[in-house]
Design a protein around this motif. Structure first.
Motif, short mmCIF file in Angstrom:
data_model
loop_
_atom_site.label_atom_id
_atom_site.label_comp_id
_atom_site.label_asym_id
_atom_site.label_seq_id
_atom_site.Cartn_x
_atom_site.Cartn_y
_atom_site.Cartn_z
N ASN A 125 -15.10 -3.14 7.01
CA ASN A 125 -13.92 -3.15 7.88
C ASN A 125 -13.46 -1.71 8.16
O ASN A 125 -12.96 -1.03 7.28
N GLN B 147 1.00 3.35 8.29
CA GLN B 147 0.18 2.79 7.20
C GLN B 147 0.36 1.27 7.14
O GLN B 147 -0.59 0.55 6.87
N THR C 87 -10.36 -7.47 -7.51
CA THR C 87 -10.97 -6.62 -6.48
C THR C 87 -12.37 -6.19 -6.90
O THR C 87 -13.32 -6.26 -6.11
N ALA C 88 -12.49 -5.74 -8.15
CA ALA C 88 -13.79 -5.28 -8.61
C ALA C 88 -14.77 -6.44 -8.69
O ALA C 88 -15.93 -6.32 -8.28
N TRP D 102 -6.72 -4.65 0.84
CA TRP D 102 -8.17 -4.51 0.67
C TRP D 102 -8.77 -5.72 -0.03
O TRP D 102 -9.89 -6.09 0.26
N ASN E 215 -5.07 -9.98 -13.21
CA ASN E 215 -4.98 -8.63 -12.71
C ASN E 215 -5.73 -8.49 -11.38
O ASN E 215 -6.92 -8.76 -11.28
N GLN F 271 -12.95 -3.79 -14.86
CA GLN F 271 -13.23 -3.32 -13.50
C GLN F 271 -14.51 -2.50 -13.48
O GLN F 271 -15.39 -2.72 -12.66
N VAL G 141 -6.58 -6.36 7.84
CA VAL G 141 -6.70 -7.76 7.41
C VAL G 141 -6.89 -8.66 8.64
O VAL G 141 -7.72 -9.56 8.64
N GLN H 56 3.84 -6.88 -6.85
CA GLN H 56 4.26 -5.59 -7.38
C GLN H 56 3.44 -4.44 -6.79
O GLN H 56 3.45 -4.22 -5.61
N ASP H 57 2.65 -3.83 -7.68
CA ASP H 57 2.03 -2.58 -7.23
C ASP H 57 0.80 -2.80 -6.35
O ASP H 57 0.19 -1.85 -5.92
N TYR H 58 0.41 -4.04 -6.09
CA TYR H 58 -0.72 -4.22 -5.17
C TYR H 58 -0.26 -4.40 -3.73
O TYR H 58 -1.03 -4.80 -2.87
N ARG I 181 -2.21 2.68 -11.24
CA ARG I 181 -3.34 2.27 -12.05
C ARG I 181 -4.50 3.25 -11.96
O ARG I 181 -5.26 3.42 -12.89
N ILE J 155 -14.58 -0.65 -2.93
CA ILE J 155 -13.23 -0.33 -3.35
C ILE J 155 -12.93 -1.12 -4.61
O ILE J 155 -13.10 -2.34 -4.62
N ILE J 156 -12.55 -0.43 -5.69
CA ILE J 156 -12.21 -1.21 -6.87
C ILE J 156 -10.72 -1.15 -7.21
O ILE J 156 -10.21 -2.01 -7.89
N GLU J 157 -10.06 -0.13 -6.80
CA GLU J 157 -8.65 -0.06 -7.19
C GLU J 157 -7.90 0.65 -6.07
O GLU J 157 -8.36 1.65 -5.54
N SER J 158 -6.74 0.11 -5.72
CA SER J 158 -6.00 0.73 -4.64
C SER J 158 -4.58 1.10 -5.05
O SER J 158 -3.84 1.65 -4.27
N THR J 159 -4.23 0.77 -6.27
CA THR J 159 -2.84 1.03 -6.68
C THR J 159 -2.75 2.36 -7.41
O THR J 159 -3.43 2.57 -8.41
N GLU K 166 -7.72 3.34 6.46
CA GLU K 166 -6.46 3.36 5.74
C GLU K 166 -6.69 3.69 4.26
O GLU K 166 -5.84 4.30 3.62
N TYR L 105 0.77 -2.63 -0.44
CA TYR L 105 0.59 -1.31 0.16
C TYR L 105 1.43 -1.26 1.42
O TYR L 105 1.14 -1.97 2.39
N TYR L 106 2.47 -0.49 1.38
CA TYR L 106 3.38 -0.39 2.52
C TYR L 106 3.75 -1.78 3.05
O TYR L 106 3.55 -2.07 4.22
N VAL M 39 -9.17 -8.36 2.62
CA VAL M 39 -10.35 -8.09 3.44
C VAL M 39 -11.60 -8.56 2.72
O VAL M 39 -12.47 -9.21 3.29
N LYS M 40 -11.66 -8.27 1.43
CA LYS M 40 -12.86 -8.66 0.67
C LYS M 40 -13.00 -10.18 0.59
O LYS M 40 -14.10 -10.71 0.71
N HIS N 1 -6.47 7.22 3.60
CA HIS N 1 -5.10 7.66 3.45
C HIS N 1 -4.59 7.37 2.04
O HIS N 1 -3.87 8.17 1.45
N GLY O 93 -6.62 -5.89 -9.83
CA GLY O 93 -7.67 -4.86 -9.87
C GLY O 93 -8.98 -5.47 -10.33
O GLY O 93 -10.04 -5.17 -9.78
#
Lengths: 971, 142
Positions: free
Chosen positions: B74, A303, A204-205, A255, A199, A165, A311, A244-246, B128, B121-125, B80, A248-249, A258-259, B83, A201
């Motif tokens: 965006n 949220q 995203t990067a 994100w 992954n 990343q 999105v 899993q952990d990606y 991590r 943005i590179i990481e949102s979790t 968000e 968000y609510y 969006v990218k 937040h 993350g």
């Protein structure tokens, strides 16, 4: 005291709380200076500081810096911390370097060395710190040092995810700052495949990196479209537990989605939908996103809805970008319509903004119009000015002929209470809409006068110039306009702009309403004069011009007007323009006969139609927001042809500014023949006054010639202020543009405000094909469009030119292509000339340009060795066969550039023939259908004196000289 | 992309400043932006244009997060994301007050660096983002 995380630096904590407790700025300053002195002495003292102490002081320095003080020491200590093995020390070191060391610092070498060590270490935390430091600074030196290593780190299978990343973002920074230092092409496909990384993350990067690369080099990274769409599809169709952990609510990877959606917007719609499979999949994704917006929310938390809507908005942006699927566009529009009434201000703001874009699409324009009521309501009730501003933008964008009356009247109503910050822009918008979509002119005149009444202070010159231009050009509205301004002026208090418009219009068309006893000449005059004393200088000047026009129109009030002109307040006014006008007008009214007066003060000739000056002004104010609806319906041109701003205005200025000299009529008449350029050349403009005697006169004189030109369609005879201002300007392609084409085949042949002509040529042996591209730069159709080749006797035998006919009309903004085939029969000297006729706004235009067809275009390069060359060179020794020129070099000596020119000229460049390395030797053969001409060239540059000697020998008499003439201009 | 991020206290003093992509601005610029954010009421929207940037801000008690973003970013996503930053900070500090940010400026900077780099943005979790920081805390023995 709150806890300090990590190893608590007590000293630091104490210092920070001291600062916080400072009651005044001075106290804080004092405390900081004390601390700086302390740290300085600690760093200077001989006692070696341990890592902890160094860290503490460096940390304090960072803190002081963040408070807004300059730090000019401690850099060395920070660099020392980098080599520490303790995480926190290293980290504080990097922190200091990132925020405080400039990229050009001498310390950079040391920093780079430390980073190298850290990257080589096996500790991922160290590597990440080092990468983040590169990502923060990322200068050229770093690009050179790490440009090879980081891409490897990024795509390698061994690298752990968090390092990947950081590496992606690091690379992004380096590429942005020094794009040439890193060769990315070998990595492109592997970087695209990061989109498939396990992954999220890393994905995203990588997306950020990919987007920058794709922007820079769309073709190379085209493969990312397919991968991005399938990744997106996997995200939006997954249930929230899959990621899993990606999640968000309960929104899967918002994100990243969006990218991905944003990445696709970097490609033109045609490229995205190239593959039907990808297209379907993308449509499915977008539909899923739209469907989700309608479903019951999975969570009541704000949220959740925020992330979901983020999105959604990006998806709508993509729909707008693609602008091809009517179904999606309408759905997007309905979705936004719901948001218009949402209780969250943020959503209303964004919905208005996106809808503005939807209004420009032909598919969704009508759907947007359904929400007109809501938008108008939000204009009235919204409490936030920036939201109201968006509502105005949207009304402007959704306006067309069907709803213009309602929208304009709503905007006028709102204008009365609008915020001062947006009034001027609103005035411009109302003026543009009223003009563009006017159903009839009486409504237009009413609207503009209303505009002046409601927001007179914000009505700029452009707006009231424009209404006058239109009234003058349309004789069906003149009587109505005169009546309306007369009524408007009866208000007890009216804005000065109203007086200006009123004064001007009554001066021109007051006679049309003079028959009515309620608006008899005397009444008109008294009404205007009652405002005279309340007005500023420029307006008074304008009114004086109106009075002299009254003298001409209504002889019966002449004595009364002469009284006013005689008044000492005018003849001795401090404003020299008022003084001059009153004296000269008085003289004019006394000495000139009725006929002369009538000639001098005749009605203004119509203004030449051009783009609206108001539009130009709005564009200047909000360059990004204007185009919105102007180009939407290219087919339905506005009923009023738009008119260009600057020129018309210039013209008006010229009219105003011309000095009235002498007052003798003969003098004035003498001047009237002067060409318009002279008027334009001395714009010592007095703002606000539209016209004076001379302006009338010049206009009048030119009117005749103007109409003659328009009727006869002749050879740009028109001159004079009234018309044809740039008929003569730039009609012939300038010589230096032409010279460019001697060694070049493609480019812009001619360009002015109206038209751009591009050319593309191909030559093969004795045949040539020219492709001309005529681009209409205006928004109006050119008619009678006729390009033709000037007949030239000397060419008829040597060149056969055949033109493929081209359509006689060229629509506004369109481009027409014409092919010209040429066959070369024998060598020639003259150059064919293209003449272009067309009518623009019924004004005939004529342009001439030379076509880049020269003898050398039919030459093909020839290769030979040194013995052949010299043998032939010797043979061609007759007097007519050689031509030599010694010339001054125009450009600095550059071997590559000269070589390129020779090749472009059609010759070869033969290496190793001339013993002197700086000299050039070339050969070529000119093909004509009757014979071939061999040509040899020798070019000897002399760098010291910036001269060169050019020798050409050719097998046919005269050809060498011709080639020499052509080539000498090039170096 | 994100051009800058400011964390500002109630008195309008910036406590954390992060600038991305050479968008460094003068203190006057910062002060103007901060003032504009503070003047806006709760009924006004959280986005507005200021000079070349679009400002997205979010207020939490005594602290205000202000970001400047580019045209194509965006807004809602960033709003968000602020937040998300706050939640992550809360997770790490248990409670986010001005004093926590000031005393742990290094950790805050690290967390932000984990989340945003180069304005992207590179990481949102949360887990991590915080993992490397916990590793570091352990190494320090605290």
């Amino acid at each position: 005291m709150p806890a300090v995380k990590g190893d608590g630096m007590r000293g630091l904590a104490v210092f920070i709380s001291d600062i916080r407790n400072c009651k005044s700025k001075e106290a804080e300053e004092k405390r900081i200076n004390k601390e700086l002195a302390n740290i300085r002495s600690k760093f200077r003292s001989d006692k070696t500081l341990d890592g902890y102490q160094k860290k503490k002081y460096v940390c304090k320095l960072v803190f002081i810096f963040l408070l807004g003080h300059d730090i000019d020491f401690g850099h060395m200590e920070a660099v020392n911390l980098l080599s520490s093995n303790k995480y926190t020390e290293k980290q504080i070191g990097y922190l200091f370097i990132s925020v405080l060391v400039s990229a050009s610092s001498d310390l950079m070498k040391l920093v780079i060395q430390s980073i190298k060590n850290d990257l080589a270490s096996r500790n991922p935390v160290h590597i990440t710190l080092a990468l983040q430091c590169i990502a923060n600074i990322g200068n050229k030196e770093m690009a050179d040092a790490f440009g090879q290593e980081i891409p490897k780190l990024l795509v390698s299978g061994d690298t752990i995810d968090s390092v990947k990343q950081s590496a992606a973002l690091c690379l992004l920074k380096l590429i942005r700052n020094s794009p040439d230092a890193i060769a990315m092409s070998e990595w492109s496909s592997r970087i695209i495949h990061l989109l498939n990384d396990q992954n999220m993350g890393v994905v995203t990067a990588a997306m950020s990196l990919l987007e920058t690369l794709a922007k820079r080099n769309p073709d190379e990274y085209k493969g990312c479209i397919t991968l991005a769409v399938s990744r997106l599809s996997r995200i939006v169709t997954s249930s929230y537990t899959d990621l899993q952990d990606y999640t968000y609510y309960f929104v899967p990877a918002p994100w990243l989605s969006v990218k991905l959606l944003h990445l696709l917007q970097n490609y033109p719609p045609s490229v995205i939908v190239e593959d039907a499979g990808v297209k379907n999949r993308l449509t499915e994704c977008i539909e899923t996103i739209l469907n989700k917006a309608q479903e019951a929310p999975k969570s009541k938390k704000v949220q959740h809805s925020n992330a979901k809507n983020a999105v959604l908005f990006e998806a709508i942006n993509l729909i707008i970008h693609m602008d091809c699927d009517a179904n999606l566009l309408v759905r997007a529009c309905n979705q936004l319509g719901q948001f218009l009434q949402h209780r969250e201000t943020n959503l209303r703001y964004l919905a208005l903004e996106s809808m503005c874009l939807l209004a420009t699409s032909e598919f969704s324009h009508d759907t947007v119009k359904k929400h007109q009521e809501t938008v108008i309501t939000s204009l009235k009730t919204e409490r936030d000015v920036s939201v109201r501003q968006r509502a105005v933008d949207l009304l402007y964008a959704m306006c067309d002929r069907t709803n213009v009356q309602e929208i304009v009247s709503e905007m006028l109503t709102y204008l009365e209470m609008a915020d001062y910050s947006i009034r001027e822009e609103m005035v411009l918008k109302v003026a543009i809409l009223a003009e563009k979509y006017a159903v009839d002119y009486t409504w237009y005149v009413d609207t503009i006068l209303n505009l002046i009444r409601v927001a007179g202070d914000y009505v700029s010159e452009e707006v009231w110039y424009r209404v006058i231009q239109i009234v003058i050009n349309r004789d069906d509205v003149q009587g109505y306009a005169a009546k309306t301004v007369f009524e408007a002026l009866q208000a007890p208090a009216c804005h000065e702009n109203m007086v200006k418009v009123g004064g001007y219009i009554l001066g021109e068309f007051g006679n049309l309403i003079a028959g009515d006893p309620r608006s008899s000449p005397a009444t008109q005059f008294h009404l205007l004069h009652s405002k005279f004393h309340l007005c500023s200088g420029p307006t008074r000047q304008l009114l004086l011009s109106t009075y002299i026009k009254f003298v001409n129109l209504f002889g019966e009030i002449k004595p009364e007007i002469q009284e006013v002109l005689k008044n000492e307040n005018n003849t001795r006014n401090a404003d020299v323009e008022i003084q001059q006008r009153s004296i000269e007008y008085l003289q004019l009214s006394k000495t000139a006969t009725t006929d002369v007066l009538a000639t001098v003060l005749e009605e203004m000739p119509p203004f030449q139609e051009r783009e609206s000056s108001i539009l130009a002004k709005l564009k200047k104010k909000r360059p990004d927001k204007v185009n919105v609806n102007l180009d939407r319906h290219p087919s339905s041109s506005p009923i009023l042809p738009n008119a260009t701003a600057q020129k018309t205005q210039e013209q008006m200025m010229a009219n105003q500014s011309s000095p009235v000299n002498g007052g003798g009529t003969s003098d004035l008449l003498g001047l009237s023949t002067s060409p318009p350029a002279e008027h334009g050349a001395n714009p010592s403009s007095y703002s606000g006054v539209l016209i004076d005697v001379l302006g009338d006169l010049g206009g009048d004189a030119s009117k005749n010639s103007f109409s003659a030109a328009a009727a006869g369609g002749g050879d740009s005879v028109a001159s004079g202020a009234g018309g044809g201002i740039d008929l003569l300007a730039g009609t012939v392609c300038p010589e230096d543009t032409f010279n460019k084409f001697i060694t070049k085949n493609n480019g812009i042949l001619f360009e002015n405000d109206l038209i751009q002509i591009g050319i593309k040529c191909e030559f093969r042996q004795n045949l040539g094909r020219l492709c001309l591209f005529y681009g209409n730069k205006t928004s109006f159709t050119f008619v009678g469009f006729l390009p033709e080749i000037e007949p030239d006797e000397s060419l008829t035998s040597s060149l056969q030119i055949q033109m493929v006919p081209v359509d006689v009309t060229v629509e506004g903004g369109a481009q027409k292509q014409q092919v010209i085939n040429i066959q070369c029969a024998s060598d020639f000297t003259n150059i064919p000339t293209l003449t272009l006729h067309f009518q623009y706004s019924s004004v005939p235009q004529k342009f001439q340009m030379k076509l880049p067809v020269m003898l050398n275009k039919f030459m093909e390069a020839a290769q030979m060795d040194s013995s052949q060359f010299f043998q032939r060179w010797k043979i061609l020794s007759q007097p007519g066969q050689e031509s030599q020129k010694i010339c001054k070099a125009q450009n600095p000596f550059n071997a590559d550039a000269i070589k390129a020119k020779l090749l472009g000229f059609g010759l070869s460049v033969l290496e190793g023939i001339d013993p002197h390395p700086d000299n050039f030797v070339s050969a070529g053969i000119i093909h004509t259908s009757s014979h071939q001409i061999g040509c040899l060239l020798r070019l000897e540059p002399n760098k010291q004196v910036q001269m060169y000697r050019l020798t050409i020998r050719a097998s046919k008499d005269g050809a060498a000289k011709r080639l020499c003439d052509l080539l000498e201009t090039q170096f | 992309m994100i051009k800058f991020l400011l964390i500002v206290n109630r008195r309008g003093q910036p406590r954390v400043k992060k600038y991305y992509e050479n968008f460094k601005q003068s203190a006057v610029y910062e002060a103007e932006v901060i003032k504009k954010c503070f003047l806006r009421g709760p009924s006004e929207c959280n986005f507005f244009d200021h000079q070349s940037a679009r400002i997205v801000y979010r207020k939490y008690g005594n602290i205000c997060f202000i970001t400047g973003i580019s045209e194509d970013e965006n807004e809602l996503g960033i709003w968000e994301f602020i937040h998300n930053i706050v939640e992550t900070l809360t997770e790490y500090f248990k409670e986010v007050r001005e004093i926590d940010i000031m005393l742990n400026i290094d950790r805050v900077t690290m967390i932000l660096d984990e989340m945003i780099a180069n304005g992207r943005i590179i990481e949102s979790t949360q887990s991590r983002i915080l993992a490397p920081i916990y590793v570091m805390d352990q190494a320090v023995g605290k």
